[in-house]
Design an enzyme around this catalytic site. Structure first.
Site, PDB file in Angstrom:
ATOM      1  N   HIS A  63     -11.316  -9.460  -6.315  1.00  0.00           N
ATOM      2  CA  HIS A  63     -11.182  -7.995  -5.721  1.00  0.00           C
ATOM      3  C   HIS A  63     -10.480  -7.591  -6.600  1.00  0.00           C
ATOM      4  O   HIS A  63      -9.525  -7.735  -7.394  1.00  0.00           O
ATOM      5  CB  HIS A  63     -10.542  -8.372  -4.544  1.00  0.00           C
ATOM      6  N   ASP A  81      -3.167  -5.223  -6.634  1.00  0.00           N
ATOM      7  CA  ASP A  81      -2.260  -6.394  -6.373  1.00  0.00           C
ATOM      8  C   ASP A  81      -2.721  -7.848  -6.799  1.00  0.00           C
ATOM      9  O   ASP A  81      -2.183  -8.807  -6.845  1.00  0.00           O
ATOM     10  CB  ASP A  81      -1.816  -6.409  -4.664  1.00  0.00           C
ATOM     11  N   HIS A 101     -11.855  -6.030   2.421  1.00  0.00           N
ATOM     12  CA  HIS A 101     -11.859  -4.822   2.897  1.00  0.00           C
ATOM     13  C   HIS A 101     -12.302  -3.501   1.649  1.00  0.00           C
ATOM     14  O   HIS A 101     -12.055  -2.433   2.246  1.00  0.00           O
ATOM     15  CB  HIS A 101     -10.468  -4.395   3.592  1.00  0.00           C
ATOM     16  N   HIS A 128       0.904  -1.263   0.000  1.00  0.00           N
ATOM     17  CA  HIS A 128       0.017   0.019  -0.065  1.00  0.00           C
ATOM     18  C   HIS A 128       1.105   1.217   0.011  1.00  0.00           C
ATOM     19  O   HIS A 128       0.656   2.084   0.881  1.00  0.00           O
ATOM     20  CB  HIS A 128      -0.941   0.086   1.247  1.00  0.00           C
ATOM     21  N   HIS A 164      -3.033 -13.691  -0.067  1.00  0.00           N
ATOM     22  CA  HIS A 164      -1.656 -13.338   0.212  1.00  0.00           C
ATOM     23  C   HIS A 164      -1.260 -14.285   1.416  1.00  0.00           C
ATOM     24  O   HIS A 164      -2.023 -14.683   2.338  1.00  0.00           O
ATOM     25  CB  HIS A 164      -1.664 -11.988   0.938  1.00  0.00           C
ATOM     26  N   ASP A 197      -8.612 -11.454   0.267  1.00  0.00           N
ATOM     27  CA  ASP A 197      -7.701 -10.728   1.240  1.00  0.00           C
ATOM     28  C   ASP A 197      -8.028 -11.221   2.611  1.00  0.00           C
ATOM     29  O   ASP A 197      -7.043 -11.358   3.585  1.00  0.00           O
ATOM     30  CB  ASP A 197      -7.952  -9.109   1.142  1.00  0.00           C
ATOM     31  N   TYR A 223      -1.881  -8.264   9.993  1.00  0.00           N
ATOM     32  CA  TYR A 223      -2.435  -7.807   8.943  1.00  0.00           C
ATOM     33  C   TYR A 223      -3.922  -7.618   9.245  1.00  0.00           C
ATOM     34  O   TYR A 223      -4.482  -6.713   8.885  1.00  0.00           O
ATOM     35  CB  TYR A 223      -2.724  -9.407   8.240  1.00  0.00           C
ATOM     36  N   GLU A 255      -8.522  -4.508  -6.474  1.00  0.00           N
ATOM     37  CA  GLU A 255      -7.382  -3.990  -6.013  1.00  0.00           C
ATOM     38  C   GLU A 255      -6.014  -4.459  -6.919  1.00  0.00           C
ATOM     39  O   GLU A 255      -6.031  -5.701  -7.136  1.00  0.00           O
ATOM     40  CB  GLU A 255      -6.991  -4.061  -4.502  1.00  0.00           C
TER      41      GLU A 255
HETATM   42 FE1  FEO Z   1      -7.158  -5.483  -1.128  1.00  0.00          FE
HETATM   43 FE2  FEO Z   1      -4.644  -7.708  -1.507  1.00  0.00          FE
HETATM   44  O1  FEO Z   1      -5.702  -6.192  -2.011  1.00  0.00           O
END
Ligand code: FEO
Length: 396
Positions: free
Chosen positions: A79, A83, A146, A23, A226, A165, A193, A81
């Site tokens: 998701h 990543d 999230h 981030h 992750h 996530d 996390y 995002e």
């Molecule tokens: Fe919310 Fe791992 O991205």
């Protein structure tokens, strides 16, 4: 290289051993991370999520070695995002018409980031996708866990929850599975996390955990996006989340300060001694905010029942390091925690009052008066700090 997860499910992600922050610079990743993408090869071939954009080329090249890309029937985007979606543009150049399954907010997210009108198929909680061999994918919206677009996907037959996530950790591991890695590091990273990413959404998470459990779906594996995959007793991380989501605290008090000439530091140390003298079973920890990783400090706040913040007065206010850190604390919406403020001063002495206001604004219950000491603390001032610590301990 793909790695088998179970039967016809493989991991096709990327391990990012070098990652030191995530981030941007908001989250420290002492143990690296991974971007987990999964390939399902049943009658239908399905790709679940991709990886961060710097790894696009590597990801697509590796995937091409494992599967004819044109055989991919469906792509699931849990998701948007970057990543997890970052390699989509490179992949979609090769297979532009492949249907992508995602939430309505997922469409907004991908369109907003990549400005492409791919073959989007919107799904909601409970929608199913037949992938052959008697197996289905069932979608579960995970709004605000999230991001507004977040979703999980459950695969029947093999009982795998692709949780994205949720339940993840920033932790690079060649071994991939929870039973293969150092358990201390694993749970430290999972808790960090949670404290730094999931905590603001506790009320939503509590309801979502109830909803997921009410489905009574057997879960053999939780395949996160992750870090490691939970295959040995995967319910253990669900139980941890249930515990953490309920305004978690341990019997811990944390003192966090900045200091100019060590006066506020000495106050912190004496207050800590005072607390311990009354409450020896309480874990009392003391940190200089400038010498400690702020995300690790957030984990300490997460574990604490009270947080005492200190700063000398500096140009009629507190030091900006403390204000910046409390800004982060506020964003993470901690509940059911107490706070107090302290600091040295030479002239005007506003720092403790300002810190107290910041902690109150961050949702902490203030206990005790502000504790101040003028000039460098002498024996009397140090003893006063000790006595202040004793008083704080009685209010915990
Ligand atoms: Fe919310 Fe791992 O991205």
């Amino acid at each position: 290289m793909k790695k088998q997860i179970k039967n016809n499910i493989s991991w096709v992600g990327v391990i990012d051993w070098e990652l030191k922050t995530f981030h941007g610079s908001e989250y420290s990743t002492h143990h690296g991370s991974s971007y987990n993408s999964y390939l399902i090869e049943e009658e239908k071939t399905v790709l679940i999520d991709t990886v961060w954009s710097p790894f696009s080329k590597e990801f697509v090249e590796n995937l091409e070695k494992e599967v004819d890309l044109k055989k991919i029937d469906y792509i699931i985007v849990n998701h948007g995002e970057v990543d997890h979606s970052g390699a989509l543009p490179a992949l979609m150049e090769k297979i532009p018409d492949t249907p992508i399954y995602l939430t309505a907010n997922g469409v907004k997210s991908l369109k907003g980031q990549y400005h492409k009108d791919w073959n989007f198929n919107v799904v909601k909680t409970g929608d199913k996708l037949d992938i052959g061999n008697g197996k289905e994918l069932i979608f579960v919206e995970m709004q605000m866990l999230h991001w507004p677009d977040s979703m999980a996907t459950y695969m029947t037959g093999d009982n795998v929850l692709f949780s994205n996530d949720a339940f993840g950790q920033h932790m690079a591991s060649q071994e991939l599975f929870n039973d293969k890695v150092d358990q201390c590091v694993l749970f430290e990273e999972a808790e960090k996390y949670y404290a730094n990413i999931i905590n603001p959404f506790n009320p939503i998470l509590r309801k979502k955990l109830e909803e997921i459990l009410s489905f009574n779906l057997p879960i053999d594996i939780i395949a996160t996006s992750h870090g490691i995959i939970w295959r040995d007793n995967p319910v253990q991380i669900v139980e941890k989340y249930s515990e953490w989501a309920n305004d978690y605290q341990e019997n811990q008090v944390t003192l966090i300060y900045d200091t100019m000439w060590n006066g506020t530091k000495r106050l912190a140390e004496m207050i800590a001694e005072g607390i311990s003298s009354v409450s020896p079973d309480t874990v009392v920890k003391v940190f200089n905010v400038t010498k400690t990783d702020e995300n690790d400090l957030i984990t300490e706040v997460f574990k604490s029942k009270a947080v005492l913040v200190g700063s000398p007065t500096f140009y009629n206010t507190c030091m900006h390091t403390m204000e910046g850190f409390i800004h982060l604390v506020k964003a993470l919406k901690f509940k059911n925690k107490k706070a107090a403020a302290f600091g040295c001063y030479g002239w005007t002495g506003e720092s403790a009052k300002i810190l107290r206001g910041l902690m109150e604004d961050a949702g902490f219950e203030i206990i005790g008066d502000d504790h101040r000491a003028m000039w460098a603390p002498d024996e009397t001032a140090l003893n006063d700090a000790f006595l202040y610590g004793k008083e704080i301990a009685k209010k915990l």
